[in-house]
Design a protein around this motif. Structure first.
Motif, PDB file in Angstrom:
ATOM      1  N   PRO A 240       0.827  -1.210   0.000  1.00 10.14           N
ATOM      2  CA  PRO A 240       0.000   0.000   0.000  1.00 10.14           C
ATOM      3  C   PRO A 240       0.863   1.263   0.000  1.00 10.14           C
ATOM      4  O   PRO A 240       1.839   1.352   0.738  1.00 10.14           O
ATOM      5  N   VAL A 241       0.525   2.208  -0.856  1.00  6.12           N
ATOM      6  CA  VAL A 241       1.283   3.450  -0.976  1.00  6.12           C
ATOM      7  C   VAL A 241       0.765   4.438   0.062  1.00  6.12           C
ATOM      8  O   VAL A 241      -0.395   4.852   0.005  1.00  6.12           O
ATOM      9  N   ASP A 242       1.636   4.809   1.000  1.00  2.00           N
ATOM     10  CA  ASP A 242       1.252   5.656   2.135  1.00  2.00           C
ATOM     11  C   ASP A 242       1.904   7.032   1.976  1.00  2.00           C
ATOM     12  O   ASP A 242       3.005   7.276   2.457  1.00  2.00           O
ATOM     13  N   HIS A 243       1.189   7.938   1.296  1.00  2.08           N
ATOM     14  CA  HIS A 243       1.719   9.284   1.080  1.00  2.08           C
ATOM     15  C   HIS A 243       1.923  10.026   2.396  1.00  2.08           C
ATOM     16  O   HIS A 243       2.906  10.766   2.556  1.00  2.08           O
ATOM     17  N   ARG A 244       1.000   9.832   3.335  1.00  4.53           N
ATOM     18  CA  ARG A 244       1.097  10.564   4.601  1.00  4.53           C
ATOM     19  C   ARG A 244       2.374  10.196   5.352  1.00  4.53           C
ATOM     20  O   ARG A 244       3.060  11.070   5.893  1.00  4.53           O
ATOM     21  N   TRP A 245       2.698   8.904   5.383  1.00  2.00           N
ATOM     22  CA  TRP A 245       3.911   8.463   6.069  1.00  2.00           C
ATOM     23  C   TRP A 245       5.168   9.002   5.368  1.00  2.00           C
ATOM     24  O   TRP A 245       6.113   9.438   6.016  1.00  2.00           O
ATOM     25  N   ALA A 246       5.151   9.007   4.036  1.00  2.00           N
ATOM     26  CA  ALA A 246       6.289   9.547   3.290  1.00  2.00           C
ATOM     27  C   ALA A 246       6.484  11.034   3.594  1.00  2.00           C
ATOM     28  O   ALA A 246       7.621  11.497   3.786  1.00  2.00           O
ATOM     29  N   GLU A 247       5.398  11.784   3.640  1.00  2.00           N
ATOM     30  CA  GLU A 247       5.487  13.211   3.964  1.00  2.00           C
ATOM     31  C   GLU A 247       5.963  13.415   5.393  1.00  2.00           C
ATOM     32  O   GLU A 247       6.734  14.348   5.683  1.00  2.00           O
ATOM     33  N   GLU A 248       5.532  12.534   6.295  1.00  2.00           N
ATOM     34  CA  GLU A 248       5.971  12.645   7.689  1.00  2.00           C
ATOM     35  C   GLU A 248       7.471  12.399   7.805  1.00  2.00           C
ATOM     36  O   GLU A 248       8.176  13.090   8.552  1.00  2.00           O
ATOM     37  N   LEU A 249       7.985  11.421   7.061  1.00  2.00           N
ATOM     38  CA  LEU A 249       9.424  11.166   7.073  1.00  2.00           C
ATOM     39  C   LEU A 249      10.192  12.377   6.552  1.00  2.00           C
ATOM     40  O   LEU A 249      11.214  12.772   7.133  1.00  2.00           O
ATOM     41  N   LEU A 250       9.704  12.982   5.483  1.00  2.00           N
ATOM     42  CA  LEU A 250      10.346  14.190   4.966  1.00  2.00           C
ATOM     43  C   LEU A 250      10.372  15.294   6.009  1.00  2.00           C
ATOM     44  O   LEU A 250      11.368  15.993   6.169  1.00  2.00           O
TER      45      LEU A 250
ATOM     46  N   CYS B 288      14.910   8.388   4.016  1.00  2.00           N
ATOM     47  CA  CYS B 288      13.447   8.259   4.063  1.00  2.00           C
ATOM     48  C   CYS B 288      12.983   7.076   3.221  1.00  2.00           C
ATOM     49  O   CYS B 288      12.098   6.317   3.626  1.00  2.00           O
ATOM     50  N   ARG B 289      13.577   6.924   2.048  1.00  2.29           N
ATOM     51  CA  ARG B 289      13.218   5.810   1.159  1.00  2.29           C
ATOM     52  C   ARG B 289      13.489   4.463   1.839  1.00  2.29           C
ATOM     53  O   ARG B 289      12.701   3.522   1.704  1.00  2.29           O
ATOM     54  N   ALA B 290      14.592   4.372   2.573  1.00  2.00           N
ATOM     55  CA  ALA B 290      14.927   3.114   3.242  1.00  2.00           C
ATOM     56  C   ALA B 290      13.945   2.784   4.354  1.00  2.00           C
ATOM     57  O   ALA B 290      13.772   1.613   4.705  1.00  2.00           O
ATOM     58  N   LEU B 291      13.299   3.809   4.918  1.00  2.00           N
ATOM     59  CA  LEU B 291      12.410   3.605   6.064  1.00  2.00           C
ATOM     60  C   LEU B 291      10.934   3.543   5.692  1.00  2.00           C
ATOM     61  O   LEU B 291      10.111   3.171   6.522  1.00  2.00           O
TER      62      LEU B 291
ATOM     63  N   THR C 158      11.618   5.802  15.343  1.00  2.00           N
ATOM     64  CA  THR C 158      10.920   4.693  14.677  1.00  2.00           C
ATOM     65  C   THR C 158      11.318   3.327  15.249  1.00  2.00           C
ATOM     66  O   THR C 158      10.726   2.315  14.871  1.00  2.00           O
ATOM     67  N   ARG C 159      12.313   3.309  16.135  1.00  2.00           N
ATOM     68  CA  ARG C 159      12.819   2.067  16.733  1.00  2.00           C
ATOM     69  C   ARG C 159      13.176   1.043  15.658  1.00  2.00           C
ATOM     70  O   ARG C 159      12.859  -0.147  15.752  1.00  2.00           O
ATOM     71  N   THR C 160      13.832   1.533  14.621  1.00  2.00           N
ATOM     72  CA  THR C 160      14.276   0.666  13.534  1.00  2.00           C
ATOM     73  C   THR C 160      15.691   0.180  13.825  1.00  2.00           C
ATOM     74  O   THR C 160      16.563   0.962  14.192  1.00  2.00           O
ATOM     75  N   THR C 161      15.919  -1.110  13.666  1.00  2.00           N
ATOM     76  CA  THR C 161      17.243  -1.677  13.863  1.00  2.00           C
ATOM     77  C   THR C 161      18.143  -1.304  12.687  1.00  2.00           C
ATOM     78  O   THR C 161      17.712  -1.323  11.535  1.00  2.00           O
ATOM     79  N   ALA C 162      19.383  -0.957  12.991  1.00  7.04           N
ATOM     80  CA  ALA C 162      20.300  -0.501  11.940  1.00  7.04           C
ATOM     81  C   ALA C 162      21.659  -1.153  12.108  1.00  7.04           C
ATOM     82  O   ALA C 162      22.160  -1.329  13.219  1.00  7.04           O
ATOM     83  N   LEU C 163      22.277  -1.483  10.954  1.00  5.55           N
ATOM     84  CA  LEU C 163      23.663  -1.919  10.904  1.00  5.55           C
ATOM     85  C   LEU C 163      24.364  -0.991   9.919  1.00  5.55           C
ATOM     86  O   LEU C 163      24.056  -0.970   8.735  1.00  5.55           O
TER      87      LEU C 163
ATOM     88  N   VAL D 286      13.085  14.846   8.629  1.00  4.97           N
ATOM     89  CA  VAL D 286      14.471  15.122   8.232  1.00  4.97           C
ATOM     90  C   VAL D 286      14.622  16.543   7.708  1.00  4.97           C
ATOM     91  O   VAL D 286      15.608  16.873   7.030  1.00  4.97           O
ATOM     92  N   GLY D 287      13.667  17.404   8.045  1.00  5.02           N
ATOM     93  CA  GLY D 287      13.785  18.819   7.717  1.00  5.02           C
ATOM     94  C   GLY D 287      13.544  19.166   6.268  1.00  5.02           C
ATOM     95  O   GLY D 287      14.017  20.201   5.783  1.00  5.02           O
ATOM     96  N   LEU D 288      12.778  18.322   5.549  1.00  5.04           N
ATOM     97  CA  LEU D 288      12.505  18.569   4.131  1.00  5.04           C
ATOM     98  C   LEU D 288      11.009  18.688   3.859  1.00  5.04           C
ATOM     99  O   LEU D 288      10.537  18.332   2.772  1.00  5.04           O
ATOM    100  N   ALA D 289      10.263  19.192   4.807  1.00  8.26           N
ATOM    101  CA  ALA D 289       8.830  19.404   4.592  1.00  8.26           C
ATOM    102  C   ALA D 289       8.632  20.343   3.408  1.00  8.26           C
ATOM    103  O   ALA D 289       9.317  21.367   3.288  1.00  8.26           O
ATOM    104  N   GLY D 290       7.721  19.976   2.521  1.00  7.34           N
ATOM    105  CA  GLY D 290       7.449  20.798   1.350  1.00  7.34           C
ATOM    106  C   GLY D 290       8.340  20.518   0.159  1.00  7.34           C
ATOM    107  O   GLY D 290       8.193  21.159  -0.891  1.00  7.34           O
TER     108      GLY D 290
END
Length: 353
Positions: free
Chosen positions: A112-122, A149-152, A187-192, A125-129
């Protein structure tokens, strides 16, 4: 359930071993950094976890599901491992705008394509708009934020980051470190995260793994890796140091050792394998205080940085150590003190040939 479990991983390239018996666990929400010099195997390890490199032995499990096990003929392709990835270069699609670049993994996986979540990620990271802008209009640091943002966007349980900050300048690197800390923490995402820069590993990692010649030679917290390196090789990978031979006279039960240096008795933390007798004393610059009083040491080099004079001094016996002083030492002959809690003792046979 562990986010990532690796057991006995081995990989060869051209008949030469690249990864040797790699094993570790990552717990959900952990941010771990793989630190090593070029050729140590760190990018190969990341590629093996992602499915781009095929190990000849060992197991990889993500969220409790085995994705690689040569003995069972299990080798999930990259798109079936549910990972996010951030590379050294952002590698955005130039014909897509920012928001469609971020949403690309969802569309590729038919999620499912979640535009709202993508905008929230932007926004985070200080890229609103910035959603309708093309990548060519962004700075390098902004493009890398879009790549994060794309990775998340697909909410993966694990994100792999391969030298994600090495292509940006110093100030942008600090800003991106801040965004990574905030975003992955929220986001409590695990990272390596793979890097060759110890300051980057220490700033970001809750745990740091030091990789040397395809082996993990130390895995611990940043403070432990820096203050208590398992070897002089690890010490050299994680910061400036000097080592000198000393003789350990007595070992205390709390992992402190007594030794003699510069004609005086000292005690300092010691590696658990240390025994009485010959040892190596590891000294970071903050472990040595240099004084203007005349002594056995002679000033060899000095430079001013961050409010202190960083001085290299030499003993008549040939020992050279580095320390700091608040004063510009104009005379040649100086004395030293050790800050015991910043010293570290290793067995004598740990010294590289």
């Amino acid at each position: 359930m562990t986010a990532l479990r690796i057991r006995g991983l081995q990989a060869d390239y051209g008949g030469q071993p690249v990864l040797r018996d790699i094993q570790f666990d990552l717990e959900p929400g952990d941010y771990a950094c793989l630190l090593g010099r070029s050729g140590s195997g760190k990018s190969t390890l990341l590629a093996a976890i992602a499915g781009f490199v095929h190990p000849h032995a060992g197991q990889i499990s993500i969220d409790g599901e085995t994705v690689c096990d040569p003995t069972q003929s299990i080798d999930r392709p990259p798109h079936q491992r549910g990972l996010g990835m951030v590379f050294q270069e952002a590698n955005l699609w130039p014909h897509l705008d920012v928001i469609d670049n971020i949403l690309f993994p969802l569309r590729a996986r038919k999620l499912p394509v979640d535009h709202r979540w993508a905008e929230e990620l932007l926004d985070r990271v200080g890229l609103a708009g910035y959603g309708r802008r093309k990548p060519a209009t962004l700075s390098g640091g902004q493009r890398q934020r879009v790549a994060i943002c794309r990775a998340l966007v697909a909410k993966p349980s694990l994100v792999l980051l391969d030298e994600p900050l090495s292509a940006v300048d110093g100030q942008t690197r600090e800003e991106l470190q801040s965004y990574l800390q905030t975003l992955f923490g929220e986001t409590r995402t695990t990272a390596l995260h793979v890097t060759h820069d110890p300051s980057e590993a220490f700033a970001l990692g809750r745990h740091v793994a030091v990789l040397e010649q395809g082996r993990i030679v130390q895995w611990s917290t940043p403070a432990t890796v820096y203050r208590e390196p398992s070897s002089e090789v690890v010490a050299g990978l994680t910061g400036s140091f000097r080592s000198v031979p000393v003789n350990v006279d007595f070992l205390e039960q709390n992992d402190l050792a007594r030794f003699t240096f510069d004609g005086r008795a000292w005690q300092a933390p010691a590696h658990s394998s240390l025994r009485t007798g010959p040892a190596r004393l590891l000294l970071r610059p903050e472990a040595v205080r240099i004084h203007a009083q005349a002594g056995a040491w002679r000033v060899h080099k000095r430079r001013f940085e961050a409010g202190l004079f960083h001085v290299e001094v030499e003993h008549p016996n040939g020992d050279r150590i580095q320390g700091t002083s608040p004063h510009d030492l104009s005379q040649d002959a100086v004395s030293i003190d050790l800050v015991s809690e910043h010293c570290w003792l290793l067995p004598a046979d740990n010294h590289p040939a």
